[in-house]
Scaffold this motif. Sequence first.
Motif, PDB file in Angstrom:
ATOM      1  N   THR A 167      35.830  45.764  12.180  1.00 58.81           N
ATOM      2  CA  THR A 167      35.905  45.726  13.726  1.00 58.81           C
ATOM      3  C   THR A 167      34.646  45.692  14.484  1.00 58.81           C
ATOM      4  O   THR A 167      33.392  45.934  13.704  1.00 58.81           O
ATOM      5  N   ASP A 168      34.477  45.372  15.747  1.00 56.52           N
ATOM      6  CA  ASP A 168      33.029  45.401  16.350  1.00 56.52           C
ATOM      7  C   ASP A 168      32.357  46.807  16.278  1.00 56.52           C
ATOM      8  O   ASP A 168      31.342  46.852  16.353  1.00 56.52           O
ATOM      9  N   ILE A 169      33.265  47.710  16.696  1.00 58.69           N
ATOM     10  CA  ILE A 169      32.969  49.131  16.652  1.00 58.69           C
ATOM     11  C   ILE A 169      32.554  49.487  15.244  1.00 58.69           C
ATOM     12  O   ILE A 169      31.234  50.165  14.846  1.00 58.69           O
ATOM     13  N   ASP A 170      33.114  49.093  14.132  1.00 57.17           N
ATOM     14  CA  ASP A 170      32.699  49.361  12.693  1.00 57.17           C
ATOM     15  C   ASP A 170      31.226  48.670  12.303  1.00 57.17           C
ATOM     16  O   ASP A 170      30.263  49.197  11.888  1.00 57.17           O
ATOM     17  N   ALA A 171      31.062  47.418  12.951  1.00 57.72           N
ATOM     18  CA  ALA A 171      29.834  46.658  12.751  1.00 57.72           C
ATOM     19  C   ALA A 171      28.670  47.388  13.569  1.00 57.72           C
ATOM     20  O   ALA A 171      27.534  47.496  13.113  1.00 57.72           O
ATOM     21  N   HIS A 172      28.741  48.230  14.406  1.00 61.38           N
ATOM     22  CA  HIS A 172      27.938  48.927  15.193  1.00 61.38           C
ATOM     23  C   HIS A 172      27.862  50.253  14.707  1.00 61.38           C
ATOM     24  O   HIS A 172      26.899  51.077  15.287  1.00 61.38           O
ATOM     25  N   LYS A 173      28.357  50.835  13.562  1.00 59.31           N
ATOM     26  CA  LYS A 173      28.413  51.969  13.249  1.00 59.31           C
ATOM     27  C   LYS A 173      26.938  52.431  12.780  1.00 59.31           C
ATOM     28  O   LYS A 173      26.437  53.612  12.994  1.00 59.31           O
ATOM     29  N   ALA A 174      26.307  51.556  11.969  1.00 60.96           N
ATOM     30  CA  ALA A 174      24.981  51.786  11.382  1.00 60.96           C
ATOM     31  C   ALA A 174      23.924  51.977  12.694  1.00 60.96           C
ATOM     32  O   ALA A 174      23.276  52.957  12.397  1.00 60.96           O
ATOM     33  N   ALA A 175      24.410  51.099  13.704  1.00 59.70           N
ATOM     34  CA  ALA A 175      23.285  51.334  14.693  1.00 59.70           C
ATOM     35  C   ALA A 175      23.446  52.744  15.548  1.00 59.70           C
ATOM     36  O   ALA A 175      22.293  53.195  15.852  1.00 59.70           O
TER      37      ALA A 175
ATOM     38  N   GLU B  11      20.377  66.088  25.495  1.00 59.88           N
ATOM     39  CA  GLU B  11      21.381  65.803  26.656  1.00 59.88           C
ATOM     40  C   GLU B  11      21.846  64.129  26.287  1.00 59.88           C
ATOM     41  O   GLU B  11      23.031  63.878  26.313  1.00 59.88           O
ATOM     42  N   LYS B  12      21.148  63.174  26.131  1.00 58.86           N
ATOM     43  CA  LYS B  12      21.397  61.776  26.025  1.00 58.86           C
ATOM     44  C   LYS B  12      22.219  61.572  24.631  1.00 58.86           C
ATOM     45  O   LYS B  12      23.193  61.022  24.382  1.00 58.86           O
ATOM     46  N   LEU B  13      21.639  62.505  23.464  1.00 54.96           N
ATOM     47  CA  LEU B  13      22.420  62.335  22.460  1.00 54.96           C
ATOM     48  C   LEU B  13      23.826  62.786  22.346  1.00 54.96           C
ATOM     49  O   LEU B  13      24.722  62.213  21.786  1.00 54.96           O
ATOM     50  N   ASP B  14      24.176  63.962  23.136  1.00 55.62           N
ATOM     51  CA  ASP B  14      25.326  64.704  23.332  1.00 55.62           C
ATOM     52  C   ASP B  14      26.195  63.561  24.235  1.00 55.62           C
ATOM     53  O   ASP B  14      27.410  63.322  24.158  1.00 55.62           O
ATOM     54  N   ALA B  15      25.667  62.889  25.147  1.00 55.92           N
ATOM     55  CA  ALA B  15      26.336  62.040  25.995  1.00 55.92           C
ATOM     56  C   ALA B  15      26.939  60.700  25.238  1.00 55.92           C
ATOM     57  O   ALA B  15      27.963  60.267  25.711  1.00 55.92           O
ATOM     58  N   VAL B  16      25.816  60.124  24.496  1.00 50.71           N
ATOM     59  CA  VAL B  16      26.241  58.896  23.688  1.00 50.71           C
ATOM     60  C   VAL B  16      27.337  59.367  22.615  1.00 50.71           C
ATOM     61  O   VAL B  16      28.314  58.606  22.437  1.00 50.71           O
ATOM     62  N   GLN B  17      27.044  60.318  22.302  1.00 53.51           N
ATOM     63  CA  GLN B  17      28.454  60.852  21.110  1.00 53.51           C
ATOM     64  C   GLN B  17      29.767  61.218  21.735  1.00 53.51           C
ATOM     65  O   GLN B  17      30.797  60.589  21.434  1.00 53.51           O
TER      66      GLN B  17
ATOM     67  N   ASP C 295      33.141  59.251  21.000  1.00 55.90           N
ATOM     68  CA  ASP C 295      34.305  59.684  20.761  1.00 55.90           C
ATOM     69  C   ASP C 295      35.364  59.180  21.656  1.00 55.90           C
ATOM     70  O   ASP C 295      36.489  59.013  21.051  1.00 55.90           O
ATOM     71  N   VAL C 296      35.093  58.987  22.962  1.00 52.61           N
ATOM     72  CA  VAL C 296      36.249  58.548  23.792  1.00 52.61           C
ATOM     73  C   VAL C 296      36.703  57.116  23.269  1.00 52.61           C
ATOM     74  O   VAL C 296      37.674  56.810  23.418  1.00 52.61           O
ATOM     75  N   LEU C 297      35.441  56.117  23.143  1.00 50.84           N
ATOM     76  CA  LEU C 297      35.714  54.846  22.798  1.00 50.84           C
ATOM     77  C   LEU C 297      36.534  54.687  21.510  1.00 50.84           C
ATOM     78  O   LEU C 297      37.600  54.134  21.553  1.00 50.84           O
ATOM     79  N   GLU C 298      36.350  55.391  20.603  1.00 52.93           N
ATOM     80  CA  GLU C 298      37.126  55.449  19.201  1.00 52.93           C
ATOM     81  C   GLU C 298      38.501  55.886  19.508  1.00 52.93           C
ATOM     82  O   GLU C 298      39.498  55.265  18.965  1.00 52.93           O
ATOM     83  N   LYS C 299      38.766  56.773  20.330  1.00 54.71           N
ATOM     84  CA  LYS C 299      40.099  57.426  20.561  1.00 54.71           C
ATOM     85  C   LYS C 299      40.923  56.188  21.487  1.00 54.71           C
ATOM     86  O   LYS C 299      41.936  55.887  20.807  1.00 54.71           O
ATOM     87  N   GLN C 300      40.084  55.637  22.409  1.00 52.68           N
ATOM     88  CA  GLN C 300      40.850  54.654  23.109  1.00 52.68           C
ATOM     89  C   GLN C 300      41.365  53.226  21.935  1.00 52.68           C
ATOM     90  O   GLN C 300      42.346  52.660  22.536  1.00 52.68           O
TER      91      GLN C 300
END
Length: 213
Positions: free
Chosen positions: A1-9, A33-39, A43-48
Amino acid sequence: TDIDAHKAAFQAFQVFGQQLLSAQHYAEPEIKEKLDAVQAEKDVLEKQWQARKQRLDQCWELQVFNRDAEQAEAWMAQRENWLAKEDVGASLDGVEALIKRHEDFDKSLVTQEEKIAGLQEFANQLIQARHYDAAAVAERRAAVLARWSKLKAALVARRSKLGESQSLQQFSRDADEAEAWMAEKMQTASDESYHDPTNLQGKLQKHQAFEAG
C-alpha cells in the motif's frame, strides 16, 4: 500500500529527530513536539486505514454471500416451479418419465446440499466476526434454510405421489389388457356356429385352445 511505501520515510524522519535530540539541539522542545505530533497523526491514519480495509473486506464478503444465496435461491426456484405443476403422469410411460426426472433432481440435490451447508457456514462466520450487516446476513440465511427444508419435504412428497401414480397406471394397464383379453374370448364364446355340425372337430380344438389361452 501507499502507507507501506512511505514507512521507510517515516522511520528515517524519526531516526533523524532522535539524532537531533541526542545531540542536544537547541530546538529540542520543538523537535520533540513535532516528532510526537507526526507519530500521533501516523497512528490515527493507520487506524483509519485499517478500519477502511476492514469495511472493504466486509463489503466484498457480503457480495460473495449474496451471490451464493442468489444462486441457491435460483436453483430452488426451478425445482419449485416444477413441483407447482402437480403433474403425476397421464400414462405409465408418462409417470415413469417423471420419475426419471425426479431421480435426476435427487442426484443434483446431493451437490446442492453441500452448497447450502457451505452458505450456512459462511453466514455463521460473518455473524461471529461481527460483520456490519450481520442482521441482514442472519435473516437471509434463515430464509434460505427454511426454503431449502420446505423444498426437500415437497420433493419427498412428490416422489411418493409419483410412486402411487405409477402403481395406478400399472393397475390401469393391467385392467385394460384383461378387459381386452376377455372381450376377445367373449366374442369366441358367444359364437353360435357350433350348432352347425360341419367341421365339429376343428371347432372343438378351437374351444380347447380358448380354454388353454
